[in-house]
Design a protein around this motif. Sequence first.
Motif, PDB file in Angstrom:
ATOM      1  N   ALA A 289       0.573  -1.249   0.028  1.00  0.00           N
ATOM      2  CA  ALA A 289      -0.055  -0.152  -0.038  1.00  0.00           C
ATOM      3  C   ALA A 289       0.885   1.178   0.143  1.00  0.00           C
ATOM      4  N   ILE A 290       1.897   1.280   0.867  1.00  0.00           N
ATOM      5  CA  ILE A 290       2.699   2.573   0.773  1.00  0.00           C
ATOM      6  C   ILE A 290       3.490   2.459  -0.691  1.00  0.00           C
ATOM      7  N   ASN A 291       3.687   1.383  -1.300  1.00  0.00           N
ATOM      8  CA  ASN A 291       4.219   1.640  -2.659  1.00  0.00           C
ATOM      9  C   ASN A 291       3.230   1.995  -3.606  1.00  0.00           C
ATOM     10  N   ARG A 292       2.040   1.735  -3.314  1.00  0.00           N
ATOM     11  CA  ARG A 292       0.984   2.287  -4.207  1.00  0.00           C
ATOM     12  C   ARG A 292       0.551   3.776  -3.923  1.00  0.00           C
ATOM     13  N   ASP A 293       0.729   4.175  -2.945  1.00  0.00           N
ATOM     14  CA  ASP A 293       0.425   5.658  -2.524  1.00  0.00           C
ATOM     15  C   ASP A 293       1.444   6.509  -2.643  1.00  0.00           C
ATOM     16  N   HIS A 294       2.658   5.994  -2.347  1.00  0.00           N
ATOM     17  CA  HIS A 294       3.777   6.920  -2.448  1.00  0.00           C
ATOM     18  C   HIS A 294       4.986   6.485  -3.242  1.00  0.00           C
ATOM     19  N   ARG A 340       9.491   5.115   5.349  1.00  0.00           N
ATOM     20  CA  ARG A 340       8.073   4.876   5.351  1.00  0.00           C
ATOM     21  C   ARG A 340       7.248   3.418   5.935  1.00  0.00           C
ATOM     22  N   SER A 344       5.256   3.270   9.522  1.00  0.00           N
ATOM     23  CA  SER A 344       4.234   2.420   9.389  1.00  0.00           C
ATOM     24  C   SER A 344       4.168   1.255  10.249  1.00  0.00           C
TER      25      SER A 344
END
Length: 406
Positions: A289-294, A340, A344
């Motif tokens: 999700a971090i990869n998708r968002d950032h 990140r 998280s």
Amino acid sequence: DRSIHPGFQGPRDGLYFLQCGNSIAGLNRNLRAEQRSLRTTGASNGQSIVGAMSTGTHGSAIDVGAVQDYVVGIHLIVAPDRHVWIERASYPVTTDGFAGLLGAELRRDDELFDAVLVSFGAFGLIHGVMIETDPIFLLEMHRERRPLDARLRAAITTLDFTGAGLPRGDERPRHFDVVANPYDMDAGVYVTTMYRRPFRPDYPRPVHGDLAPGDDALQFVGTVTDALPLLIPTVMTAAVRSQYKTTTTPVQGTTNDIFPTTTTRGKASGCAIAVPLDRALHAMELILAINRDHGPFPCLVALRFVPRTRALLGFTRFERTCIVDVDGTLSNRTRSFYSRIWQSMAASDIPFAMHWGKILGLSAAEVRRLYGGNVDRWLVARRALLPPALRRAFSNRFLEELDLAD
Ligand SMILES: Cc1cc2nc3c(=O)[nH]c(=O)nc-3n(C[C@H](O)[C@H](O)[C@H](O)COP(=O)(O)OP(=O)(O)OC[C@H]3O[C@@H](n4cnc5c(N)ncnc54)[C@H](O)[C@@H]3O)c2cc1C
């Protein structure tokens, strides 16, 4: 044999006393000639035996453990005129006279032993270790792509492979790992399964190109550049598809054949987060999700599995531990991804720990929170062995920052 303790419960012909600088790859080669095998290693094996042990290096031998878990004796130099030979009181390995042959004091002490196992040089210079080995065996390796569906999810979170659809049905593999390319998930994840087979001299030796059969993402992810971030998904997918091959027929080999690599291609970096098995997919999803968002970040995510270590500060500290590897190009972009992820994880309710020998972001408070009472047990063992002047001698900024120096 004369130096082995009469009560030793392990393999009498499988003990080796190694100097600290022996490389894991060299041991794999030399043990083969002796018809023995290391029980497990990392995927890449350029480490020294003591360097690997001291940070808790692991592979994905699901019922075996990490490198430190097959060490049964430690020869530690704490001062020019003081050596100690340490083994567990609950698992004596050498006769009472063996330590004397080394000029060392004998310490049979479970707590001290479990403290020194993963201690990043903080207890002194480890001159050598005694390890247990297995009779030589073959690994039968399969790698396939398959959807991360309910069956695979269940296998990942339980390590119960009944009905999981692995290549050899319900047979329990010795090694199981999963690699996810965040940019190519629709085509499935990569599942590598290895089964233990009896050694036979006439097995077909694996031939391989740049990547050896057991190489993991760290070995090739450094070839991916992140100079043009928008291209990361395309370049990463091309790199993985062309280099990380699935098998059409099973590959057979000794640990030396399957895991011969000692370095990376390109410049890579790795960070690894250990979590309890039942939280493995939560941790992976948090990272994706971090990869998708950032992102996009030039990284792959892999899951490897080992049982709990007895080392007090071993990061494979859950009864069944899943290590989530995030391997990427060595770059500021990757570093920002790691930051990140650490933030998280710290903010999540997932219990975790981090590989001491990869890039890690931990504060002293966090080490205490994550390792609980084991931190004090480790410090007490260190204080009991080393007077203040020696504790200072075997400290560095890393230990000071984590409040592990005193
Ligand atoms: C290409 C690559 C692939 C990797 N793959 C994996 C993997 O598959 N699985 C995994 O878990 N990790 C992996 N790692 C991480 C690696 O296993 C650890 O960083 C390991 O600790 C490195 O050991 P070393 O002997 O190479 O390094 P060193 O820097 O020599 O040793 C690491 C630490 O051990 C301590 N130490 C070393 N020797 C002694 C001694 N004689 N006495 C006291 N303390 C000592 C020191 O604190 C030292 O900082 C990989 C790393 C790389 C670079």
